[in-house]
Design a protein around this motif. Structure first.
Motif, PDB file in Angstrom:
ATOM      1  N   GLU A 177     -10.766 -14.812 -30.891  1.00  0.00           N
ATOM      2  CA  GLU A 177     -10.481 -13.871 -31.987  1.00  0.00           C
ATOM      3  C   GLU A 177      -9.149 -13.159 -31.740  1.00  0.00           C
ATOM      4  N   ASP A 178      -8.848 -12.909 -30.473  1.00  0.00           N
ATOM      5  CA  ASP A 178      -7.564 -12.300 -30.105  1.00  0.00           C
ATOM      6  C   ASP A 178      -6.396 -13.168 -30.571  1.00  0.00           C
ATOM      7  N   ALA A 179      -6.509 -14.469 -30.338  1.00  0.00           N
ATOM      8  CA  ALA A 179      -5.439 -15.380 -30.754  1.00  0.00           C
ATOM      9  C   ALA A 179      -5.313 -15.364 -32.279  1.00  0.00           C
ATOM     10  N   LEU A 180      -6.449 -15.392 -32.983  1.00  0.00           N
ATOM     11  CA  LEU A 180      -6.382 -15.410 -34.450  1.00  0.00           C
ATOM     12  C   LEU A 180      -5.742 -14.130 -34.992  1.00  0.00           C
ATOM     13  N   ALA A 181      -5.957 -13.004 -34.291  1.00  0.00           N
ATOM     14  CA  ALA A 181      -5.320 -11.745 -34.728  1.00  0.00           C
ATOM     15  C   ALA A 181      -3.800 -11.881 -34.628  1.00  0.00           C
ATOM     16  N   VAL A 182      -3.313 -12.522 -33.571  1.00  0.00           N
ATOM     17  CA  VAL A 182      -1.864 -12.729 -33.417  1.00  0.00           C
ATOM     18  C   VAL A 182      -1.361 -13.688 -34.501  1.00  0.00           C
ATOM     19  N   ALA A 183      -2.094 -14.769 -34.727  1.00  0.00           N
ATOM     20  CA  ALA A 183      -1.680 -15.753 -35.749  1.00  0.00           C
ATOM     21  C   ALA A 183      -1.605 -15.094 -37.131  1.00  0.00           C
ATOM     22  N   ARG A 184      -2.599 -14.262 -37.458  1.00  0.00           N
ATOM     23  CA  ARG A 184      -2.605 -13.598 -38.774  1.00  0.00           C
ATOM     24  C   ARG A 184      -1.453 -12.604 -38.891  1.00  0.00           C
ATOM     25  N   ALA A 185      -1.175 -11.880 -37.791  1.00  0.00           N
ATOM     26  CA  ALA A 185      -0.057 -10.924 -37.818  1.00  0.00           C
ATOM     27  C   ALA A 185       1.257 -11.674 -38.029  1.00  0.00           C
ATOM     28  N   ASN A 186       1.398 -12.835 -37.395  1.00  0.00           N
ATOM     29  CA  ASN A 186       2.617 -13.630 -37.594  1.00  0.00           C
ATOM     30  C   ASN A 186       2.719 -14.145 -39.029  1.00  0.00           C
ATOM     31  N   ALA A 187       1.599 -14.595 -39.569  1.00  0.00           N
ATOM     32  CA  ALA A 187       1.603 -15.086 -40.955  1.00  0.00           C
ATOM     33  C   ALA A 187       2.042 -13.961 -41.903  1.00  0.00           C
ATOM     34  N   ASP A 188       1.500 -12.763 -41.695  1.00  0.00           N
ATOM     35  CA  ASP A 188       1.864 -11.615 -42.546  1.00  0.00           C
ATOM     36  C   ASP A 188       3.341 -11.284 -42.396  1.00  0.00           C
ATOM     37  N   ALA A 189       3.807 -11.225 -41.132  1.00  0.00           N
ATOM     38  CA  ALA A 189       5.206 -10.836 -40.881  1.00  0.00           C
ATOM     39  C   ALA A 189       6.169 -11.838 -41.510  1.00  0.00           C
ATOM     40  N   LEU A 190       5.768 -13.102 -41.536  1.00  0.00           N
ATOM     41  CA  LEU A 190       6.649 -14.152 -42.070  1.00  0.00           C
ATOM     42  C   LEU A 190       6.418 -14.381 -43.568  1.00  0.00           C
ATOM     43  N   GLY A 191       5.395 -13.725 -44.116  1.00  0.00           N
ATOM     44  CA  GLY A 191       5.083 -13.906 -45.532  1.00  0.00           C
ATOM     45  C   GLY A 191       4.601 -15.315 -45.848  1.00  0.00           C
TER      46      GLY A 191
END
Ligand code: SAM
Ligand code: GLN
Length: 280
Positions: free
Chosen positions: A143-157
């Motif tokens: 779940e920790d990794a998915l939180a990072v992946a989602r934050a990257n997706a948001d930051a990159l739009g």
């Protein structure tokens, strides 16, 4: 007073590589790395000098530069990374390039792609950035990794669907045109593991001979691929034969291995049999 030249000298004395030292110092000074070349005499203020010495000590103790500066370039994207995820590696860009070749050839205009064990989201986001019409899903057991992946997706739009679970367990009944994965593949007793101790063990090794994650992914792939869909995998430099054998055993054709820039066999993939050929 610490100057740019003095700081880089300290790094040399601490055994920190020149490029790493420049990246860290540029980060501390909030300047591009090229700026350092023309500013040997520029002074660090007291706070910057303190931050610099802290980062230098952590780098000398083996922490990846990417964790210290908080980001890593991957396939043209800047990804935020920290100790919750593997630092994306340049050789993994090869898997992305291969995936983009397959999407260019795909019959469908809105291909469904999954990245198993997405970590920072590197593979999934690079594919989505280059191929916006693809429907991209990223999974991880962490779940920790998915939180990072989602934050990257948001930051990159970049729109990215995520789903938590162990390999195929997360994807009951789902089918894809393209399955991608850079799973943990280092053998449990590999002498290189201690040098990677700052990264999550879960991201690096499935234990034993290093092939268990690749075995699980290949074993479940046919049931999750659409007719003539592709499975492309990253693996260790000495695992290409084993992965080719797994793909043959599970009925894949057009099996191929690609080498990384260092000349190592690094990715192996194949095509699922057409649905009509699949029996039993
Ligand atoms: N895809 C990212 C990349 O290429 O930079 C990360 C790859 S890292 C080598 C492997 C990833 O697989 C980690 O994020 C780890 O959490 C995940 N993982 C480990 N075991 C897993 C499992 N049983 N099911 C799903 N993901 C798993
Ligand atoms: N390529 C990484 C390394 O050897 C390992 C990543 C993985 O196990 N997928 O440092």
């Amino acid at each position: 007073m610490t100057t740019v030249a003095g700081a880089l000298h300290e790094a040399r004395a601490a055994g920190v590589e020149r490029l790493d030292a420049q990246l860290l110092l540029a980060h501390v000074l909030a300047r591009p790395r090229a700026w350092l070349y023309a500013h040997d005499d520029a002074a660090l203020d007291a706070a910057q000098a303190l931050t610099w010495r802290g980062l230098l000590a952590r780098r000398a103790a083996g922490e990846p530069v990417a964790y210290l500066v908080g980001s890593k370039e991957f396939h043209g994207l800047t990804l935020q990374v920290d100790a919750r995820v593997l630092v994306p590696r340049p050789e993994t860009e090869l898997l992305v390039d291969w995936a983009l070749d397959r999407l260019t050839d795909a019959a469908t205009s809105r291909p469904r792609v999954v990245d198993l064990g997405t970590g920072s989201g590197a593979i999934a986001l690079a594919v989505k950035a280059a191929w916006p019409q693809a429907d991209v899903l990223a999974t991880d057991v962490s779940e920790d990794a998915l939180a990072v992946a989602r934050a990257n997706a948001d930051a990159l739009g970049l729109p990215l669907a995520t789903c938590r679970g162990a390999w195929w367990d997360a994807l009951d009944g789902e089918r894809f045109d393209l399955v991608l994965s850079n799973p943990p593949y280092i053998a449990g007793g590999d002498p290189h593991l201690p040098a990677l101790r700052h990264e999550p063990t879960l991201a690096l090794t499935p234990g034993a001979d290093g092939l268990n994650a690749l075995r699980a992914i290949v074993a479940g792939a046919a049931a999750h691929l659409r007719a003539s869909g592709w499975l492309l995998l990253e693996h260790g430099y000495d695992q290409a034969d084993a992965v080719q054998a797994l793909l043959r055993e599970h009925g894949f054709d057009a099996i191929e291995t690609r080498r990384d820039l260092a000349g190592q066999p690094r990715c192996t993939g194949g095509r699922a049999l057409a649905a009509t050929e699949r029996t039993g």
